[in-house]
Scaffold this motif. Structure first.
Motif, PDB file in Angstrom:
ATOM      1  N   UNK A 356       0.836  -1.186   0.000  1.00  7.66           N
ATOM      2  CA  UNK A 356       0.000   0.000   0.000  1.00  7.66           C
ATOM      3  C   UNK A 356       0.882   1.252   0.000  1.00  7.66           C
ATOM      4  N   UNK A 357       0.299   2.357  -0.405  1.00  7.55           N
ATOM      5  CA  UNK A 357       1.035   3.625  -0.443  1.00  7.55           C
ATOM      6  C   UNK A 357       0.233   4.659   0.334  1.00  7.55           C
ATOM      7  N   UNK A 358       0.672   4.935   1.548  1.00  9.54           N
ATOM      8  CA  UNK A 358      -0.004   5.899   2.418  1.00  9.54           C
ATOM      9  C   UNK A 358       1.064   6.771   3.079  1.00  9.54           C
ATOM     10  N   UNK A 359       0.710   7.971   3.499  1.00  9.50           N
ATOM     11  CA  UNK A 359       1.685   8.800   4.213  1.00  9.50           C
ATOM     12  C   UNK A 359       1.911   8.284   5.631  1.00  9.50           C
ATOM     13  N   UNK A 360       3.174   8.237   6.064  1.00  6.10           N
ATOM     14  CA  UNK A 360       3.485   7.823   7.427  1.00  6.10           C
ATOM     15  C   UNK A 360       4.804   8.465   7.844  1.00  6.10           C
ATOM     16  N   UNK A 361       5.048   8.454   9.154  1.00 10.73           N
ATOM     17  CA  UNK A 361       6.273   9.028   9.706  1.00 10.73           C
ATOM     18  C   UNK A 361       7.370   7.972   9.673  1.00 10.73           C
ATOM     19  N   UNK A 362       8.361   8.181   8.836  1.00 12.14           N
ATOM     20  CA  UNK A 362       9.430   7.194   8.674  1.00 12.14           C
ATOM     21  C   UNK A 362      10.240   7.047   9.959  1.00 12.14           C
ATOM     22  N   UNK A 363      10.658   8.157  10.549  1.00  8.83           N
ATOM     23  CA  UNK A 363      11.481   8.067  11.760  1.00  8.83           C
ATOM     24  C   UNK A 363      10.713   7.420  12.904  1.00  8.83           C
ATOM     25  N   UNK A 364       9.410   7.681  12.979  1.00 14.43           N
ATOM     26  CA  UNK A 364       8.615   7.091  14.057  1.00 14.43           C
ATOM     27  C   UNK A 364       8.477   5.593  13.876  1.00 14.43           C
ATOM     28  N   UNK A 365       8.261   5.140  12.633  1.00 10.70           N
ATOM     29  CA  UNK A 365       8.139   3.700  12.382  1.00 10.70           C
ATOM     30  C   UNK A 365       9.440   2.990  12.729  1.00 10.70           C
ATOM     31  N   UNK A 366      10.583   3.568  12.317  1.00 12.25           N
ATOM     32  CA  UNK A 366      11.874   2.938  12.618  1.00 12.25           C
ATOM     33  C   UNK A 366      12.129   2.942  14.123  1.00 12.25           C
ATOM     34  N   UNK A 367      11.874   4.062  14.772  1.00  7.80           N
ATOM     35  CA  UNK A 367      12.111   4.168  16.218  1.00  7.80           C
ATOM     36  C   UNK A 367      11.249   3.177  16.988  1.00  7.80           C
ATOM     37  N   UNK A 368       9.946   3.101  16.655  1.00  7.67           N
ATOM     38  CA  UNK A 368       9.058   2.178  17.363  1.00  7.67           C
ATOM     39  C   UNK A 368       9.458   0.723  17.136  1.00  7.67           C
ATOM     40  N   UNK A 369       9.898   0.401  15.920  1.00  8.46           N
ATOM     41  CA  UNK A 369      10.301  -0.981  15.630  1.00  8.46           C
ATOM     42  C   UNK A 369      11.553  -1.357  16.410  1.00  8.46           C
ATOM     43  N   UNK A 370      12.516  -0.442  16.483  1.00  8.20           N
ATOM     44  CA  UNK A 370      13.750  -0.733  17.219  1.00  8.20           C
ATOM     45  C   UNK A 370      13.470  -0.879  18.709  1.00  8.20           C
ATOM     46  N   UNK A 371      12.558  -0.046  19.229  1.00  7.30           N
ATOM     47  CA  UNK A 371      12.298  -0.064  20.679  1.00  7.30           C
ATOM     48  C   UNK A 371      11.697  -1.382  21.153  1.00  7.30           C
ATOM     49  N   UNK A 372      11.105  -2.160  20.242  1.00  9.94           N
ATOM     50  CA  UNK A 372      10.532  -3.442  20.644  1.00  9.94           C
ATOM     51  C   UNK A 372      11.597  -4.424  21.134  1.00  9.94           C
ATOM     52  N   UNK A 373      12.857  -4.216  20.736  1.00 11.39           N
ATOM     53  CA  UNK A 373      13.932  -5.126  21.135  1.00 11.39           C
ATOM     54  C   UNK A 373      14.738  -4.570  22.310  1.00 11.39           C
ATOM     55  N   UNK A 374      14.273  -3.469  22.909  1.00  8.59           N
ATOM     56  CA  UNK A 374      15.037  -2.855  23.998  1.00  8.59           C
ATOM     57  C   UNK A 374      15.183  -3.810  25.183  1.00  8.59           C
ATOM     58  N   UNK A 375      14.095  -4.472  25.565  1.00 10.98           N
ATOM     59  CA  UNK A 375      14.148  -5.359  26.725  1.00 10.98           C
ATOM     60  C   UNK A 375      15.015  -6.580  26.426  1.00 10.98           C
ATOM     61  N   UNK A 376      14.880  -7.143  25.214  1.00 10.53           N
ATOM     62  CA  UNK A 376      15.708  -8.307  24.851  1.00 10.53           C
ATOM     63  C   UNK A 376      17.186  -7.942  24.864  1.00 10.53           C
ATOM     64  N   UNK A 377      17.532  -6.769  24.306  1.00 14.70           N
ATOM     65  CA  UNK A 377      18.931  -6.335  24.305  1.00 14.70           C
ATOM     66  C   UNK A 377      19.426  -6.086  25.730  1.00 14.70           C
ATOM     67  N   UNK A 378      18.570  -5.534  26.575  1.00  6.54           N
ATOM     68  CA  UNK A 378      18.987  -5.262  27.966  1.00  6.54           C
ATOM     69  C   UNK A 378      19.301  -6.557  28.699  1.00  6.54           C
ATOM     70  N   UNK A 379      18.461  -7.585  28.493  1.00  5.06           N
ATOM     71  CA  UNK A 379      18.703  -8.866  29.169  1.00  5.06           C
ATOM     72  C   UNK A 379      20.013  -9.502  28.708  1.00  5.06           C
ATOM     73  N   UNK A 380      20.417  -9.244  27.446  1.00  2.00           N
ATOM     74  CA  UNK A 380      21.663  -9.807  26.936  1.00  2.00           C
ATOM     75  C   UNK A 380      22.860  -8.907  27.224  1.00  2.00           C
ATOM     76  N   UNK A 381      22.627  -7.780  27.865  1.00  2.00           N
ATOM     77  CA  UNK A 381      23.716  -6.860  28.173  1.00  2.00           C
ATOM     78  C   UNK A 381      24.197  -6.085  26.969  1.00  2.00           C
TER      79      UNK A 381
END
Length: 674
Positions: A356-381
């Motif tokens: 699909x082709x819709x307007x969206x915030x690129x930086x927000x999508x990337x930031x939100x996707x990366x933040x999902x792994x914050x807890x996993x990365x923290x547990x691995x140090x």
């Protein structure tokens, strides 16, 4: 044609040149005549249409006031147009309001038979036009007629019929024909004179050559000594041509034999290719059907495994029991992730994956996707860092969901294969292009195990990993990077990888995306919060049509714990009987049930006038399955297995008994999968 065959070469050439010239001139004249006639008729149609528009605008007030006298005066103004024969004005009820007939001149007398024929023709045209209900034109018997409907603010208030003679057109056409005949006659004379002169250039050498050939034929001596240089050249050409023909006959025979054998071979290969193509298509279709069926068969029991495991892990358990419940739940989630990857690969290979082709915030999508792994990365140090260049566009056009899938795969792999150090995600962009597009780059860099150089070429292949032991150590099927590559390709971008074993890897995704203008940027919205569990307190009555006992039990626990009254049936016929009672606020309808499936049951309910909201329950997760459910008359779609948050969102959309402050009452996290 014997007379032409017996003519001399000189006369043949003369006639050929003359006839070709005449044919070309005649064709040219015909094309010009047709174009001129078409132009004349177009002008007449355009003039009559403009005249009709002017008269129609003038008659607006007369039609609205139903004033025949005023309308009659307007139509009588057509006497200034000698070509107009008649005009009729009709009101909204198709009743004649006014009429105009061109007065006959003193010397003009028409028979009653001709007048009657004209009246019948006009009557039939008016009746046909009024019945059609739209503007219409006719060209009959040297007359041009037009019926135009008159509207005010989208409301039809009457119609106007005009009929005119094509007097000027006939006059101009006659003049054009006369001029064309004169030009054609002059051109014929010139062509005949030129052809008589030009034929000598060709006929005399040929005639001389023919005479010498006859002498050679009679004397049987090629060296007569009387051949002039010109005739000798023709003789050499003719002998060379004959030798060439003989050589060509031999080659043609060889080519014919080779062509026959080649055609047979090509035909044989074609049939082999067709058979192979059909076999490949059948195998691909079978694989797609198998994956779809496998998806349904796995998703149906998965709702029980994940749902019950989710409820169990929030019960009062010992630590060991809770660990086992968590293991069951996480294993189910891993299995579901593998299933989704398989379905994506099947869609990509079948060419059915659309973006699909819709307007969206690129930086927000990337930031939100990366933040999902914050807890996993923290547990691995590990340190998980997201960097974005300043002054990047706020909004772009593209598929935010598929871009998020790309980032989740790349960052997930980076975190999975990195035991120490950090994972860095960098978002940057080139300067804007003249078209308004910009080339964006998303770089995922890790300090993990790295990839050997000999394995870089195949890491994007399906079911392949750099090292076979990785699947045993870190898990996974090797589909993630394949999906990433295909998604990037569908988006018109590219992906590159640079890696050093023991040092780390760097994946770079380059996507050319249009920048959304300011007008496309939506207004800021409040942050998205998980849907709260509804609190019905016995006020909402739900009908559940589901044949799977495990799904019945799970939804029964969740819905009754939320305070809903729940009635459960196991087939489509029972759902029809219960829904006809009209006492339900919402119906959950499984799509596949014995006796009568959910789609047909929904169609029958809608035909019977039942307006209760119906939510589809199905283990088929394809977009077309959701479209089939909505087309059957269902209001919403809930795929199996579903998250509790998705269930609460559906209830909050369709039932007015929800409480936004209520907390989950069935146990488990709001985002739990069941």
């Amino acid at each position: 044609m014997n007379w032409f065959r017996n003519l001399s070469v000189r006369h043949k050439l003369t006639w050929i040149i003359f006839l070709v010239s005449m044919v070309v001139l005649a064709l040219t004249g015909t094309v010009v005549a047709v174009a001129q006639i078409r132009h004349l008729y177009n002008d007449s149609e355009r003039e009559l249409s403009v005249l009709a528009s002017v008269i129609a605008d003038s008659c607006l007030s007369s039609l609205e006031l139903r004033s025949p006298n005023a309308a009659e005066k307007i139509l009588n103004s057509l006497s200034a147009q000698p070509e107009v024969v008649s005009a009729y004005l009709f009101d909204a009820r198709q009743q004649s309001l006014a009429a105009y007939l061109r007065p006959t001149s003193p010397g003009q007398r028409l028979s009653s038979t001709f007048d009657l024929a004209q009246m019948k023709l006009e009557e039939s045209q008016i009746e046909a036009g009024l019945a059609a209900g739209r503007d219409k034109q006719w060209i009959e018997q040297d007359h041009l007629a037009l019926l135009k409907f008159i509207e005010v603010n989208g409301r039809q208030i009457g119609s106007l019929y005009l009929r005119s003679e094509l007097i000027r057109q006939r006059q101009q056409l006659t003049l054009f024909i006369i001029a064309g005949l004169v030009v054609l006659g002059g051109a014929a004379t010139i062509a005949l004179m030129l052809s008589a002169s030009l034929q000598r250039v060709f006929s005399e050498p040929v005639a001389h050559l023919a005479e010498q050939m006859r002498k050679v034929a009679f004397d049987r001596n090629l060296d007569t000594g009387n051949i002039t240089p010109a005739t000798e050249e023709f003789s050499v050409i003719f002998r060379g041509f004959e030798e060439m023909l003989e050589e060509l006959r031999q080659r043609d025979q060889q080519l014919r034999q080779y062509s026959e054998s080649l055609e047979a071979e090509v035909l044989e290969r074609t049939w082999e290719l067709i058979a192979a193509k059909e076999a490949a298509e059948a195998a691909s279709a079978s694989k797609t059907r198998f994956l779809a069926n496998m998806s349904h068969e796995i998703r149906t029991p998965m709702i029980g495994v994940l749902g019950m495991a989710d409820l169990l892990r929030h019960e009062a358990l010992t630590d060991h029991q809770r660990q086992m419940a968590e293991t069951v739940y996480s294993s189910g989630e891993a299995l579901l992730e593998i299933l989704n990857d398989l379905l994506d690969i099947a869609k990509i290979e079948a060419g059915k994956l659309t973006l699909e082709t819709v307007p969206f915030s690129l930086s927000q999508v990337v930031d939100n996707s990366v933040s999902l792994f914050a807890e996993t990365a923290r547990r691995k140090g590990l340190q998980l860092v997201f960097k974005s260049e300043p002054e990047l566009p706020e909004m772009v056009f593209g598929d935010a969901g598929r871009l998020r899938q790309i980032i989740l795969n790349l960052v997930g792999n980076a975190v999975k294969f990195t035991s120490h150090g950090q994972v860095t995600v960098h978002l940057s962009a080139d300067l804007p292009a003249l078209t308004g597009d910009r080339l964006f780059r998303i770089t995922v860099h890790d300090t993990g195990i790295g990839i050997p150089a000999e394995s870089l070429a195949r890491i994007f292949e399906a079911f392949d990993q750099a090292d076979g032991s990785l699947s045993r150590t870190h898990g996974g099927t090797g589909l993630g990077l394949t999906i990433v590559r295909e998604l990037v390709r569908l988006m018109g971008g590219s992906i590159a990888v640079d890696s050093t074993p023991g040092v780390g890897s760097c994946f770079t995704v380059s996507l050319n995306m249009p920048v959304a203008p300011d007008a496309e940027i939506p207004a800021p919205a409040p942050g998205h919060l998980p849907a709260a569990a509804p609190e019905a307190n016995g006020k909402g009555h739900i009908l559940l049509a589901e044949d799977n006992p495990t799904t019945q039990e799970l939804l029964g626990i969740l819905l009754r714990a939320a305070g809903f009254n729940l009635t459960v049936v196991s087939d489509g016929l029972s759902a029809l009987d219960q829904a006809a009672l009209g006492r339900y606020d919402l119906i959950f309808m499984d799509c596949q049930m014995p006796q009568l499936d959910g789609l047909e049951a929904t169609r029958r309910l809608r035909r019977a006038g039942v307006a209760t909201p119906i939510v589809a329950l199905t283990a088929h997760a394809r977009m077309e399955d959701e479209e089939h459910c909505l087309a059957a008359g269902m209001n919403d779609f809930l795929g199996k297995p579903f998250r509790q948050q998705e269930l609460w969102s559906v209830l909050n959309r369709w039932l007015p008994v929800t409480s936004p402050d209520a907390a989950p009452t069935a146990g488990g996290e709001r985002g739990a999968l069941c």
